[in-house]
Design an enzyme around this catalytic site. Structure first.
Site, PDB file in Angstrom:
ATOM      1  N   CYS A 146       0.028   7.607  89.803  1.00 46.80           N
ATOM      2  CA  CYS A 146       0.170   6.537  88.809  1.00 46.80           C
ATOM      3  C   CYS A 146      -0.463   5.247  89.327  1.00 46.80           C
ATOM      4  O   CYS A 146      -1.247   4.599  88.625  1.00 46.80           O
ATOM      5  CB  CYS A 146       1.649   6.332  88.483  1.00 46.80           C
ATOM      6  SG  CYS A 146       1.934   5.165  87.137  1.00 46.80           S
ATOM      7  N   CYS A 147      -0.140   4.872  90.577  1.00 48.80           N
ATOM      8  CA  CYS A 147      -0.762   3.674  91.167  1.00 48.80           C
ATOM      9  C   CYS A 147      -2.279   3.838  91.234  1.00 48.80           C
ATOM     10  O   CYS A 147      -3.022   2.870  91.056  1.00 48.80           O
ATOM     11  CB  CYS A 147      -0.201   3.397  92.558  1.00 48.80           C
ATOM     12  SG  CYS A 147       1.461   2.700  92.600  1.00 48.80           S
ATOM     13  N   CYS A 166       5.281  -3.576  88.815  1.00 54.21           N
ATOM     14  CA  CYS A 166       5.555  -2.954  87.524  1.00 54.21           C
ATOM     15  C   CYS A 166       7.066  -2.905  87.288  1.00 54.21           C
ATOM     16  O   CYS A 166       7.851  -2.704  88.223  1.00 54.21           O
ATOM     17  CB  CYS A 166       4.994  -1.536  87.505  1.00 54.21           C
ATOM     18  SG  CYS A 166       3.191  -1.489  87.549  1.00 54.21           S
ATOM     19  N   CYS A 215       9.284  -0.015  88.557  1.00 54.38           N
ATOM     20  CA  CYS A 215       9.193   0.208  90.005  1.00 54.38           C
ATOM     21  C   CYS A 215       9.629  -1.015  90.803  1.00 54.38           C
ATOM     22  O   CYS A 215       9.332  -1.107  91.998  1.00 54.38           O
ATOM     23  CB  CYS A 215       7.776   0.595  90.385  1.00 54.38           C
ATOM     24  SG  CYS A 215       7.217   2.095  89.561  1.00 54.38           S
ATOM     25  N   CYS A 224       1.325  -0.177  97.326  1.00 54.99           N
ATOM     26  CA  CYS A 224       0.776   0.542  96.182  1.00 54.99           C
ATOM     27  C   CYS A 224      -0.573   1.145  96.504  1.00 54.99           C
ATOM     28  O   CYS A 224      -1.111   1.915  95.729  1.00 54.99           O
ATOM     29  CB  CYS A 224       0.633  -0.403  94.993  1.00 54.99           C
ATOM     30  SG  CYS A 224      -0.383  -1.817  95.376  1.00 54.99           S
TER      31      CYS A 224
HETATM   32  S1  SF4 Z   1       4.013   0.480  90.485  1.00 60.28           S
HETATM   33 FE1  SF4 Z   1       4.976   2.174  89.322  1.00 60.28          FE
HETATM   34  S2  SF4 Z   1       4.323   1.970  87.148  1.00 60.28           S
HETATM   35 FE2  SF4 Z   1       3.044   0.612  88.441  1.00 60.28          FE
HETATM   36  S3  SF4 Z   1       1.244   1.798  88.834  1.00 60.28           S
HETATM   37 FE3  SF4 Z   1       2.577   2.173  90.584  1.00 60.28          FE
HETATM   38  S4  SF4 Z   1       3.876   3.972  90.041  1.00 60.28           S
HETATM   39 FE4  SF4 Z   1       2.822   3.252  88.176  1.00 60.28          FE
END
Ligand code: SF4
Length: 248
Positions: free
Chosen positions: A121-122, A204, A207, A232
Site C-alpha cells: 500500500c505504501c 494516513c 495508520c 513508510c
Molecule cells: S500509511 Fe497506511 S494507508 Fe497510507 S500508504 Fe501506507 S499502508 Fe497505505
C-alpha cells in the site's frame, strides 16, 4: 560552483552545522543548480519549512503526496497554507490502475492483515508518487529531525543518494520539536489541528493514532506492527530493503 554531487553534499553538510534553517535553505538554493523539491506531509516540521520557503520566496518546489487516505484535518491545513501564502502546494497522486489492482488484491484496508500488504500500500500510494515528485530534481528537502527515531539519528544534514541520484537535505535535523512549535506559533504558521490531540507524527488516517503520555514520537504509526524502526519507505534506501525489514 562545485559540480561533483558527493563533494557538494559533503560541503553542504559541513556548512549547515553553523547555519540557521533559513540560511540552510538559502545556501542550498545558491549552491545547487536545477530543480529542488521539498516533500511535505503538512506536519509540524514541514510547515516550518514551507513557511521559510514561501515567506522568503526561495525557489524550491513544495510538493505533497496525497495518498487518498489522509485525515480531513490534513486537507484543512493544506488549504489554509495555500490561502495564507498565496502559493500552490503541488500534489502527486497514486496511479489509478495500480491503486485499483491493490484494492482488488488485498482489500480496502489490507495493510492491517500483513506487513507485506502494508508495504504494498505504501508502495502504491507513497513510494511510486514520490519517484515522480523527485523526477529530474537535483536536491530533495525533507523535514526530518534526528531525534524522531533510532533510524533517523544517524542521518546527515546533506548526503548524496546514489539510487535517487540527488542530494537529500534535512535542514531541521538538529532542531527539537519544541523549538519548531514555538517558531510556528511566533510566525502564525498554520498547523494540523490533530497535533493538539496527541498526534505527533501524522500520516494516513487508518495508520496513525494519538500517543499515550511517554510513548516515543513515532509509536502512533503502524502501531499494530511489532517493529521499532517503522518507516513508510520514503526515507530508506529502496523498497527491497524495506521489504526485508531493514529500513522500517
Ligand atoms: S500509511 Fe497506511 S494507508 Fe497510507 S500508504 Fe501506507 S499502508 Fe497505505
Amino acid at each position: 560552483m562545485i559540480q561533483d554531487p558527493n563533494l557538494l553534499a559533503e560541503t553542504l553538510d559541513a556548512e549547515f552545522a553553523v547555519l540557521s534553517p533559513l540560511e540552510r535553505l538559502q545556501t542550498l538554493r545558491d549552491k545547487v543548480k536545477g530543480r529542488i523539491v521539498f516533500t511535505t506531509s503538512l506536519g509540524l516540521e514541514d510547515q516550518m519549512l514551507t513557511h521559510l520557503i514561501f515567506a522568503n520566496n526561495i525557489k524550491i518546489d513544495v510538493v505533497t503526496l496525497d495518498t487518498g487516505r489522509l485525515f480531513p484535518e490534513t486537507y484543512d491545513v493544506w488549504r489554509e497554507t495555500e490561502e495564507k501564502y498565496g502559493k500552490r502546494i503541488h500534489a502527486k497522486y497514486p496511479q489509478a490502475e495500480a491503486l485499483e489492482n491493490l484494492i482488488e488484491e488485498q482489500g480496502i484496508d489490507g495493510f492491517y492483515y500483513a506487513k507485506e500488504f502494508r508495504l504494498n500500500c505504501c508502495g502504491v500510494r507513497k513510494i511510486e508518487p514520490l519517484g515522480r515528485a523527485l523526477e529530474g530534481a537535483s536536491a530533495w528537502v525533507t523535514g526530518l529531525r534526528g531525534d524522531q527515531s533510532q533510524n533517523r539519528l544517524g542521518m546527515a544534514f546533506a548526503s548524496y543518494e546514489t539510487q535517487k541520484k540527488l542530494i537529500k537535505v534535512n535542514p531541521l535535523l538538529d532542531l527539537a520539536r519544541e523549538r519548531i512549535a514555538h517558531f510556528n506559533d511566533d510566525h502564525g504558521v498554520p498547523i494540523n489541528a490533530l497535533h493538539a490531540k496527541g498526534f505527533l507524527s501524522i500520516g494516513c488516517a487508518p495508520c496513525t493514532r494519538a500517543l499515550q503520555p511517554g510513548e516515543p514520537e513515532r509509536a502512533g504509526r503502524w502501531w499494530w506492527e511489532d517493529d521499532t524502526k517503522r518507516e513508510c519507505g520514503l526515507h530508506v534506501p529502496d523498497r527491497t530493503t524495506v521489504a526485508e525489514g531493514a529500513g522500517i
